[in-house]
Scaffold this active site. Structure first.
Site, PDB file in Angstrom:
ATOM      1  N   HIS A  78       0.803  -1.130  -0.159  1.00 46.65           N
ATOM      2  CA  HIS A  78       0.055  -0.004  -0.001  1.00 46.65           C
ATOM      3  C   HIS A  78       0.829   1.177   0.107  1.00 46.65           C
ATOM      4  O   HIS A  78       1.897   1.522   0.514  1.00 46.65           O
ATOM      5  CB  HIS A  78      -1.018  -0.077   1.372  1.00 46.65           C
ATOM      6  CG  HIS A  78      -1.829   1.029   1.184  1.00 46.65           C
ATOM      7  ND1 HIS A  78      -3.009   1.521   0.386  1.00 46.65           N
ATOM      8  CD2 HIS A  78      -1.796   2.395   1.854  1.00 46.65           C
ATOM      9  CE1 HIS A  78      -3.307   2.416   0.548  1.00 46.65           C
ATOM     10  NE2 HIS A  78      -2.871   3.081   1.436  1.00 46.65           N
ATOM     11  N   SER A  79       0.623   2.250  -0.762  1.00 44.99           N
ATOM     12  CA  SER A  79       1.241   3.380  -0.849  1.00 44.99           C
ATOM     13  C   SER A  79       2.916   3.114  -1.350  1.00 44.99           C
ATOM     14  O   SER A  79       3.081   2.729  -2.353  1.00 44.99           O
ATOM     15  CB  SER A  79       1.065   4.468   0.201  1.00 44.99           C
ATOM     16  OG  SER A  79       1.339   5.605  -0.093  1.00 44.99           O
ATOM     17  N   MET A  80       3.512   3.823  -0.311  1.00 43.91           N
ATOM     18  CA  MET A  80       4.913   3.155  -0.554  1.00 43.91           C
ATOM     19  C   MET A  80       5.065   1.793  -0.787  1.00 43.91           C
ATOM     20  O   MET A  80       6.029   1.476  -1.689  1.00 43.91           O
ATOM     21  CB  MET A  80       6.046   3.712   0.483  1.00 43.91           C
ATOM     22  CG  MET A  80       7.602   3.510   0.492  1.00 43.91           C
ATOM     23  SD  MET A  80       8.214   3.874   2.101  1.00 43.91           S
ATOM     24  CE  MET A  80       7.988   2.741   3.123  1.00 43.91           C
TER      25      MET A  80
END
Length: 240
Positions: A78-80
């Protein structure tokens, strides 16, 4: 029952992989969720932070490499964590190790899309925290506790530096597995930037939009794990 599919999960900036522990109770039989912890947090609290994104990829590869020959596996980030998943999958492919059956990219634009926002990591503390609060996802109790914040801020800053300075590298080949892209309906990531992930796989790409903002994964546990379970159960079924 012996797990038939491992699912390695990578966290967003500033987070411990322990954020995924609550998902374990929702996973379908035969799917083993494995949170992969990063340096400087969780059980690795106090260990040196990464100097570069490449250092992070090398570290997480070492942490999972012994399990790559143990049977089918997939990756979630998720995200990074999405960019970790992307670079890690390419490293695995380049080393000619067993490749993932499926990759879930969550809460992040495709890596070749240039950032349109200000770099956060070198902002003064007050401005940096304002941006973190605006993004959401950070517990209010932590932001109001100066001692905890003193411990947490270096982790956040380091991760944002890694993301802000991330250099996309065009690869010779595409990922060979099916991919899924997840995003919150209220997140600032545009649909074209989500669908741009299609360019990074020679197989199928499915985009899922869920209620919530950037940190929808913390609010939509059942919906997210339903997507993981359905996708991975179908993936396992195709192997027999």
């Amino acid at each position: 029952m012996k797990p038939e599919m491992k699912l390695f999960c990578f966290p967003y900036a500033g987070a411990s992989a322990m954020i995924y522990n609550k998902w374990k109770a929702h996973m379908a039989e035969g799917i083993e969720l494995i949170p992969v912890e990063l340096a400087g947090r969780g059980k690795y609290f106090g260990t040196p932070f990464y100097d570069s994104f490449e250092d992070m990829i090398e570290d997480v590869y070492r942490k999972i490499e012994s399990q790559l020959d143990e049977g089918p596996y997939s990756i979630f980030g998720h995200s990074m964590g999405s960019w970790i998943a992307y670079d890690l999958a390419h490293k695995i492919s380049e080393l000619k190790r067993p490749e993932p059956e499926h990759i879930f990219f969550s809460g992040r634009r495709a890596p070749h899309i240039e950032s349109r926002r200000t770099k956060y990591y070198d902002l003064p503390d007050d401005e940096f925290l304002d941006e973190i609060i605006r993004l959401g996802g950070t517990p209010k109790e932590l932001l109001e506790n100066k001692e905890l914040l003193t411990l947490f801020l270096p982790v956040l800053r380091t991760d944002f530096r890694l993301v802000d300075l991330y250099q996309y590298e065009e690869r010779l080949g595409k990922l060979s597995c099916n991919i899924s892209v997840l995003s919150g309906e209220e997140d600032a990531i545009s649909l074209p930037d989500l669908h741009a992930w299609e360019q990074h796989s020679s197989a199928d790409c499915t985009v899922h939009m869920l209620p919530g903002g950037h940190f929808f994964i913390n609010e939509q546990t059942v919906q997210v794990t339903d997507i993981l379970n359905c996708t991975l159960t179908r993936t396992l079924a195709r192997q027999y």
